[in-house]
Motif scaffolding. Structure first.
Motif, PDB file in Angstrom:
ATOM      1  N   LEU A 140       0.831  -1.197   0.000  1.00 27.92           N
ATOM      2  CA  LEU A 140       0.000   0.000   0.000  1.00 27.92           C
ATOM      3  C   LEU A 140       0.872   1.255   0.000  1.00 27.92           C
ATOM      4  O   LEU A 140       0.626   2.188  -0.765  1.00 27.92           O
ATOM      5  N   LEU A 141       1.913   1.266   0.810  1.00 29.61           N
ATOM      6  CA  LEU A 141       2.813   2.419   0.833  1.00 29.61           C
ATOM      7  C   LEU A 141       3.540   2.566  -0.485  1.00 29.61           C
ATOM      8  O   LEU A 141       3.722   3.669  -0.989  1.00 29.61           O
ATOM      9  N   PHE A 142       3.969   1.443  -1.062  1.00 28.69           N
ATOM     10  CA  PHE A 142       4.646   1.490  -2.350  1.00 28.69           C
ATOM     11  C   PHE A 142       3.722   2.067  -3.408  1.00 28.69           C
ATOM     12  O   PHE A 142       4.109   2.937  -4.169  1.00 28.69           O
ATOM     13  N   CYS A 143       2.493   1.617  -3.465  1.00 23.76           N
ATOM     14  CA  CYS A 143       1.539   2.127  -4.461  1.00 23.76           C
ATOM     15  C   CYS A 143       1.231   3.602  -4.225  1.00 23.76           C
ATOM     16  O   CYS A 143       1.067   4.363  -5.164  1.00 23.76           O
ATOM     17  N   PHE A 144       1.156   4.018  -2.964  1.00 26.53           N
ATOM     18  CA  PHE A 144       0.927   5.421  -2.671  1.00 26.53           C
ATOM     19  C   PHE A 144       2.064   6.270  -3.222  1.00 26.53           C
ATOM     20  O   PHE A 144       1.847   7.298  -3.842  1.00 26.53           O
ATOM     21  N   GLY A 145       3.286   5.830  -3.037  1.00 22.57           N
ATOM     22  CA  GLY A 145       4.444   6.547  -3.570  1.00 22.57           C
ATOM     23  C   GLY A 145       4.409   6.623  -5.074  1.00 22.57           C
ATOM     24  O   GLY A 145       4.765   7.623  -5.668  1.00 22.57           O
ATOM     25  N   CYS A 146       3.975   5.542  -5.734  1.00 22.21           N
ATOM     26  CA  CYS A 146       3.899   5.518  -7.198  1.00 22.21           C
ATOM     27  C   CYS A 146       2.876   6.510  -7.709  1.00 22.21           C
ATOM     28  O   CYS A 146       3.135   7.246  -8.641  1.00 22.21           O
ATOM     29  N   SER A 147       1.714   6.531  -7.085  1.00 26.43           N
ATOM     30  CA  SER A 147       0.676   7.434  -7.584  1.00 26.43           C
ATOM     31  C   SER A 147       1.056   8.885  -7.323  1.00 26.43           C
ATOM     32  O   SER A 147       0.737   9.767  -8.111  1.00 26.43           O
ATOM     33  N   GLU A 148       1.751   9.120  -6.229  1.00 30.71           N
ATOM     34  CA  GLU A 148       2.191  10.483  -5.940  1.00 30.71           C
ATOM     35  C   GLU A 148       3.149  10.969  -7.031  1.00 30.71           C
ATOM     36  O   GLU A 148       3.040  12.082  -7.513  1.00 30.71           O
ATOM     37  N   SER A 149       4.070  10.113  -7.440  1.00 28.05           N
ATOM     38  CA  SER A 149       5.022  10.472  -8.485  1.00 28.05           C
ATOM     39  C   SER A 149       4.320  10.628  -9.823  1.00 28.05           C
ATOM     40  O   SER A 149       4.649  11.517 -10.603  1.00 28.05           O
ATOM     41  N   ALA A 150       3.359   9.768 -10.105  1.00 28.89           N
ATOM     42  CA  ALA A 150       2.661   9.812 -11.386  1.00 28.89           C
ATOM     43  C   ALA A 150       1.846  11.094 -11.534  1.00 28.89           C
ATOM     44  O   ALA A 150       1.697  11.615 -12.631  1.00 28.89           O
ATOM     45  N   ASP A 151       1.332  11.613 -10.418  1.00 25.22           N
ATOM     46  CA  ASP A 151       0.503  12.814 -10.464  1.00 25.22           C
ATOM     47  C   ASP A 151       1.329  14.097 -10.421  1.00 25.22           C
ATOM     48  O   ASP A 151       0.835  15.155 -10.765  1.00 25.22           O
ATOM     49  N   ARG A 152       2.565  13.997 -10.003  1.00 24.34           N
ATOM     50  CA  ARG A 152       3.401  15.174  -9.816  1.00 24.34           C
ATOM     51  C   ARG A 152       3.843  15.744 -11.157  1.00 24.34           C
ATOM     52  O   ARG A 152       4.302  15.026 -12.028  1.00 24.34           O
ATOM     53  N   ALA A 153       3.703  17.042 -11.299  1.00 24.92           N
ATOM     54  CA  ALA A 153       4.174  17.717 -12.514  1.00 24.92           C
ATOM     55  C   ALA A 153       5.696  17.850 -12.443  1.00 24.92           C
ATOM     56  O   ALA A 153       6.279  17.880 -11.362  1.00 24.92           O
ATOM     57  N   LEU A 154       6.318  17.920 -13.599  1.00 22.88           N
ATOM     58  CA  LEU A 154       7.759  18.123 -13.637  1.00 22.88           C
ATOM     59  C   LEU A 154       8.087  19.497 -13.069  1.00 22.88           C
ATOM     60  O   LEU A 154       7.412  20.481 -13.380  1.00 22.88           O
ATOM     61  N   ASP A 155       9.119  19.556 -12.247  1.00 21.32           N
ATOM     62  CA  ASP A 155       9.530  20.849 -11.719  1.00 21.32           C
ATOM     63  C   ASP A 155      10.532  21.500 -12.680  1.00 21.32           C
ATOM     64  O   ASP A 155      10.873  20.929 -13.722  1.00 21.32           O
ATOM     65  N   GLU A 156      10.990  22.672 -12.318  1.00 19.19           N
ATOM     66  CA  GLU A 156      11.884  23.435 -13.194  1.00 19.19           C
ATOM     67  C   GLU A 156      13.174  22.669 -13.500  1.00 19.19           C
ATOM     68  O   GLU A 156      13.655  22.663 -14.635  1.00 19.19           O
ATOM     69  N   ALA A 157      13.727  22.010 -12.489  1.00 19.86           N
ATOM     70  CA  ALA A 157      14.961  21.245 -12.698  1.00 19.86           C
ATOM     71  C   ALA A 157      14.729  20.092 -13.680  1.00 19.86           C
ATOM     72  O   ALA A 157      15.578  19.823 -14.540  1.00 19.86           O
ATOM     73  N   ASP A 158      13.576  19.430 -13.571  1.00 19.19           N
ATOM     74  CA  ASP A 158      13.245  18.344 -14.500  1.00 19.19           C
ATOM     75  C   ASP A 158      13.134  18.868 -15.931  1.00 19.19           C
ATOM     76  O   ASP A 158      13.598  18.222 -16.874  1.00 19.19           O
ATOM     77  N   LEU A 159      12.537  20.027 -16.093  1.00 17.45           N
ATOM     78  CA  LEU A 159      12.389  20.615 -17.427  1.00 17.45           C
ATOM     79  C   LEU A 159      13.746  21.013 -18.004  1.00 17.45           C
ATOM     80  O   LEU A 159      13.996  20.829 -19.200  1.00 17.45           O
ATOM     81  N   HIS A 160      14.632  21.531 -17.147  1.00 18.73           N
ATOM     82  CA  HIS A 160      15.989  21.855 -17.599  1.00 18.73           C
ATOM     83  C   HIS A 160      16.727  20.586 -18.033  1.00 18.73           C
ATOM     84  O   HIS A 160      17.406  20.573 -19.060  1.00 18.73           O
ATOM     85  N   PHE A 161      16.564  19.519 -17.248  1.00 12.66           N
ATOM     86  CA  PHE A 161      17.212  18.253 -17.587  1.00 12.66           C
ATOM     87  C   PHE A 161      16.679  17.728 -18.912  1.00 12.66           C
ATOM     88  O   PHE A 161      17.451  17.272 -19.759  1.00 12.66           O
ATOM     89  N   ALA A 162      15.371  17.789 -19.095  1.00 10.79           N
ATOM     90  CA  ALA A 162      14.769  17.311 -20.349  1.00 10.79           C
ATOM     91  C   ALA A 162      15.275  18.117 -21.534  1.00 10.79           C
ATOM     92  O   ALA A 162      15.541  17.561 -22.609  1.00 10.79           O
ATOM     93  N   GLY A 163      15.432  19.418 -21.363  1.00  7.88           N
ATOM     94  CA  GLY A 163      15.970  20.256 -22.431  1.00  7.88           C
ATOM     95  C   GLY A 163      17.411  19.895 -22.744  1.00  7.88           C
ATOM     96  O   GLY A 163      17.807  19.791 -23.907  1.00  7.88           O
ATOM     97  N   PHE A 164      18.199  19.690 -21.684  1.00 13.93           N
ATOM     98  CA  PHE A 164      19.592  19.272 -21.862  1.00 13.93           C
ATOM     99  C   PHE A 164      19.660  17.944 -22.606  1.00 13.93           C
ATOM    100  O   PHE A 164      20.418  17.796 -23.562  1.00 13.93           O
TER     101      PHE A 164
END
Length: 102
Positions: A4-28
Motif C-alpha cells: 500500500l505504501l509502495f503504491c501510494f508513492g507511485c501514484s504520488e510520483s505519477a501525479d506530480r508535474a515536472l519541476d523546473e529542474a526536471d524541465l531543464h534536464f529534459a531540455g539538456f
C-alpha cells in the motif's frame, strides 16, 4: 501494508508535474541527443561529445554537474518520474524537428 505504501508513492510520483529542474534536464537531454546524432534515423554515426561541449550544454540549460548527478540519482530512484522526463524529452525533440524551438 508495504504494498500500500509502495503504491501510494507511485501514484504520488505519477501525479506530480515536472519541476523546473526536471524541465531543464529534459531540455539538456534533448539537445544532447540532437548534438550526438542519436536522434537521427540512421544512428550509425553517433558522436561522442567532449567535456567542453557537455559543460556548455549543461550551462545552456542552467544545470551544474552536481545538479545533473542529483537528478540522475532521483530518476534512478523514481522510474515513473524518469518516464515523465523522457516524455518531455520526446516533446522537445518533436518541437525541434518541426522547427518550433522554444
Amino acid at each position: 501494508m508495504t504494498a500500500l505504501l509502495f503504491c501510494f508513492g507511485c501514484s504520488e510520483s505519477a501525479d506530480r508535474a515536472l519541476d523546473e529542474a526536471d524541465l531543464h534536464f529534459a531540455g539538456f537531454y534533448a539537445d544532447y541527443l540532437v548534438q550526438s546524432g542519436v536522434d537521427e534515423s540512421s544512428s550509425e554515426q553517433v558522436t561522442d561529445l567532449d567535456f567542453d561541449t557537455l559543460d556548455s550544454l549543461l550551462g545552456d540549460h542552467e544545470l551544474s554537474i552536481n545538479q545533473f548527478n542529483q537528478l540522475t540519482r532521483r530518476y534512478q530512484d523514481d522510474p515513473l518520474l524518469w518516464k515523465k522526463v523522457l516524455q518531455q524529452v520526446r516533446r522537445n525533440l518533436e518541437q525541434k524537428s518541426s522547427g518550433e524551438e522554444r
